[in-house]
Write an enzyme that holds these catalytic residues in place. Structure first.
Site, mmCIF file in Angstrom:
data_model
loop_
_atom_site.group_PDB
_atom_site.id
_atom_site.type_symbol
_atom_site.label_atom_id
_atom_site.label_comp_id
_atom_site.label_asym_id
_atom_site.label_seq_id
_atom_site.Cartn_x
_atom_site.Cartn_y
_atom_site.Cartn_z
ATOM 1 N N HIS A 152 -8.746 2.087 -0.937
ATOM 2 C CA HIS A 152 -9.118 2.011 -2.359
ATOM 3 C C HIS A 152 -9.142 0.568 -2.813
ATOM 4 O O HIS A 152 -8.348 -0.258 -2.357
ATOM 5 C CB HIS A 152 -8.163 2.833 -3.229
ATOM 6 C CG HIS A 152 -6.705 2.520 -3.019
ATOM 7 N ND1 HIS A 152 -5.984 3.035 -1.964
ATOM 8 C CD2 HIS A 152 -5.851 1.743 -3.715
ATOM 9 C CE1 HIS A 152 -4.746 2.596 -2.029
ATOM 10 N NE2 HIS A 152 -4.632 1.791 -3.078
ATOM 11 N N GLN A 189 0.846 -1.206 0.000
ATOM 12 C CA GLN A 189 0.000 0.000 0.000
ATOM 13 C C GLN A 189 0.876 1.249 0.000
ATOM 14 O O GLN A 189 1.795 1.367 0.821
ATOM 15 C CB GLN A 189 -0.935 0.012 1.222
ATOM 16 C CG GLN A 189 -1.913 1.189 1.191
ATOM 17 C CD GLN A 189 -2.901 1.192 2.353
ATOM 18 O OE1 GLN A 189 -2.804 0.394 3.286
ATOM 19 N NE2 GLN A 189 -3.842 2.119 2.292
#
Ligand code: AMP
Ligand code: ZN
Length: 114
Positions: free
Chosen positions: A100, A94
């Site tokens: 997301h 990430q």
């Protein structure tokens, strides 16, 4: 969040190719696509990662996933197949700390992912 990149995209303070939006969810094409279709689906609300998702936000996550499914249909990849990915923290890779969902498709995917 003032300085969050994806919050700024959701507020359209930073340009991105928006491919879906409603009151709670925004989707836009990834700037560095890893497949012929690579979009990111986000809640407008700033949630840094899955680790901060609270029980009251289950419905919101459902909306994000439903938007991803609709986008897969709109992009014409729903029948052949697609992958939804949520990277969480460093070992998962990430890099943007606003929750997301990656929508990836348009080519055969490998398993297990790297
Ligand atoms: P992750 O590694 O799961 O945190 O994914 C972050 C994603 O955001 C990466 O695939 C990046 O290519 C993408 N990204 C970073 N900046 C932008 C931007 N300005 N517009 C669209 N996508 C972006
Ligand atoms: Zn944010």
């Amino acid at each position: 969040m003032e300085d969050c990149l994806f919050c700024k995209i959701a507020r359209q303070e930073i340009k991105a190719r928006l491919v879906y939006e409603d009151e709670e969810v925004v989707a836009f094409d990834d700037i560095n696509p890893q497949a012929p279709v690579h979009s990111l689906v986000i809640p407008r609300k700033h949630i840094p990662s899955m680790n901060q998702l609270s029980e009251g936000e289950e419905r919101l996550l459902g909306k994000v996933l439903t938007a991803a499914r609709k986008l897969a249909e709109a992009k014409g990849i729903h029948q052949k197949g697609y992958r939804l990915v949520v990277n969480t923290n460093a070992e998962a890779g990430q890099t943007v700390f606003h929750l997301h969902v990656h929508l990836l498709g348009g080519r055969a995917m490998h398993w297990p992912p790297g």
